[in-house]
Motif scaffolding. Sequence first.
Motif, PDB file in Angstrom:
ATOM      1  N   LYS A 279      -1.051  -4.747  -1.320  1.00  0.00           N
ATOM      2  CA  LYS A 279      -0.627  -4.351  -2.672  1.00  0.00           C
ATOM      3  C   LYS A 279      -1.173  -5.343  -3.686  1.00  0.00           C
ATOM      4  O   LYS A 279      -1.232  -6.541  -3.425  1.00  0.00           O
ATOM      5  N   ASP A 309      -5.866   3.969  -5.323  1.00  0.00           N
ATOM      6  CA  ASP A 309      -4.832   4.179  -6.341  1.00  0.00           C
ATOM      7  C   ASP A 309      -3.469   4.377  -5.694  1.00  0.00           C
ATOM      8  O   ASP A 309      -3.340   4.442  -4.464  1.00  0.00           O
ATOM      9  N   ALA A 310      -2.442   4.462  -6.519  1.00  0.00           N
ATOM     10  CA  ALA A 310      -1.064   4.531  -6.020  1.00  0.00           C
ATOM     11  C   ALA A 310      -0.810   5.781  -5.197  1.00  0.00           C
ATOM     12  O   ALA A 310       0.000   5.762  -4.268  1.00  0.00           O
ATOM     13  N   SER A 311      -1.497   6.880  -5.482  1.00  0.00           N
ATOM     14  CA  SER A 311      -1.272   8.122  -4.750  1.00  0.00           C
ATOM     15  C   SER A 311      -1.858   8.083  -3.349  1.00  0.00           C
ATOM     16  O   SER A 311      -1.474   8.870  -2.477  1.00  0.00           O
ATOM     17  N   ASN A 326      -4.474  -1.515 -11.857  1.00  0.00           N
ATOM     18  CA  ASN A 326      -3.146  -1.090 -12.286  1.00  0.00           C
ATOM     19  C   ASN A 326      -2.070  -1.688 -11.380  1.00  0.00           C
ATOM     20  O   ASN A 326      -2.367  -2.232 -10.304  1.00  0.00           O
ATOM     21  N   GLU A 327      -0.820  -1.540 -11.775  1.00  0.00           N
ATOM     22  CA  GLU A 327       0.296  -2.187 -11.079  1.00  0.00           C
ATOM     23  C   GLU A 327       0.452  -1.716  -9.644  1.00  0.00           C
ATOM     24  O   GLU A 327       0.735  -2.508  -8.751  1.00  0.00           O
ATOM     25  N   ASN A 328       0.251  -0.420  -9.389  1.00  0.00           N
ATOM     26  CA  ASN A 328       0.502   0.145  -8.064  1.00  0.00           C
ATOM     27  C   ASN A 328      -0.765   0.347  -7.243  1.00  0.00           C
ATOM     28  O   ASN A 328      -0.748   1.071  -6.243  1.00  0.00           O
ATOM     29  N   ASP A 329      -1.852  -0.276  -7.635  1.00  0.00           N
ATOM     30  CA  ASP A 329      -3.093  -0.174  -6.871  1.00  0.00           C
ATOM     31  C   ASP A 329      -3.010  -0.980  -5.585  1.00  0.00           C
ATOM     32  O   ASP A 329      -2.209  -1.927  -5.468  1.00  0.00           O
TER      33      ASP A 329
END
Length: 342
Positions: A279, A309-311, A326-329
């Motif tokens: 993460k 990416d987060a998805s 980004n935060e959730n990458d």
Amino acid sequence: MLHFIMAMKKFFRLLRHHNMHRALIFVLIVIVGGSALLCYLEKNLTFFDAMWWSIVTMTTVGYGDISPATLGGRIVATIVMLSGIGLLGLVTATIAGIVIENRLLEKRGMKQTHIVDHFIICGWNFRGKTIISEMKVDPKCRKIPIVVIADVDELPEQGEHLIFIKGLVDRESLEKANAHAASAAIVLSDDALETYARDAKAILSTMTIKNHHPDLYTCVELMDPSNMEHCRMARADEIIVVGELSTNLLVQAALDHGITRLVSELVSNRYGHDLYKLKCPPYLVGKSFFRVMCDLKEKHNIICIGIEDASGTTLTANPDNDHILNENDFLMVISWDRPEIS
């Protein structure tokens, strides 16, 4: 406290299942009844001293610190000794039988497991042993149980934290493997079948898993790349085509000599540097990929080669230098050990 209560309930259910509760009740009656009679007949004994004597006598320890002196006391002692030997022998034999039965059930793959956060391997082939070895080398999985569901009489591989469930990949075997609490599942192809039949069976197993446990992350091994679309329709999360991967490596070996040695090192946990997914640390959020790559190499000796990416649907290898994290990458990195960066 709740875990203790549940454990006691399970223990008493086990006793009733093997009719041990009756033997234990008789043992308790002999101890209490013999202690009460001995205390009544031997005037110099308290009830607790008499109970201590009954327990020591029944277990054939015989310290000799307390002994009956009256005729009635000796008659009671004889009854306690004879009944105690038989009852405790029965209890001991029953417990031994339960242990042996559990071992046999585990070996034959017939015992249900209640572990959580484990990995499941569906099917078995000669690559199964290598897969388990690779997983056990990684510190993340070293002590995590692995459950193997396979339609074989006995699992060829044995080891600590390895559980065998005999059968096909169906609802019953998945329940035995406690699949709803597992971290991920690996579906292996059946080498005993033809290529098309192997992939068909792997896809059917994937559909079964996703039908009963749609949130279980499933990695599937295929032999023919033309079956990838069917496997995606079965909702496989990741698909590895064995033949295609080998072919691509052969081409790269011919075009760029020696490059396959690097690939082999990166995908093996047993030696060299490895590929890891981590993460994005908070202090790297909002920075460009170039700055992140330089920072990780300078501070942690880690090479970042891609971003997911987060998805989890978009993976970009070697992003542009000005790509902002980004935060959730998630970062795809090369490191000697599994990195722990906060």
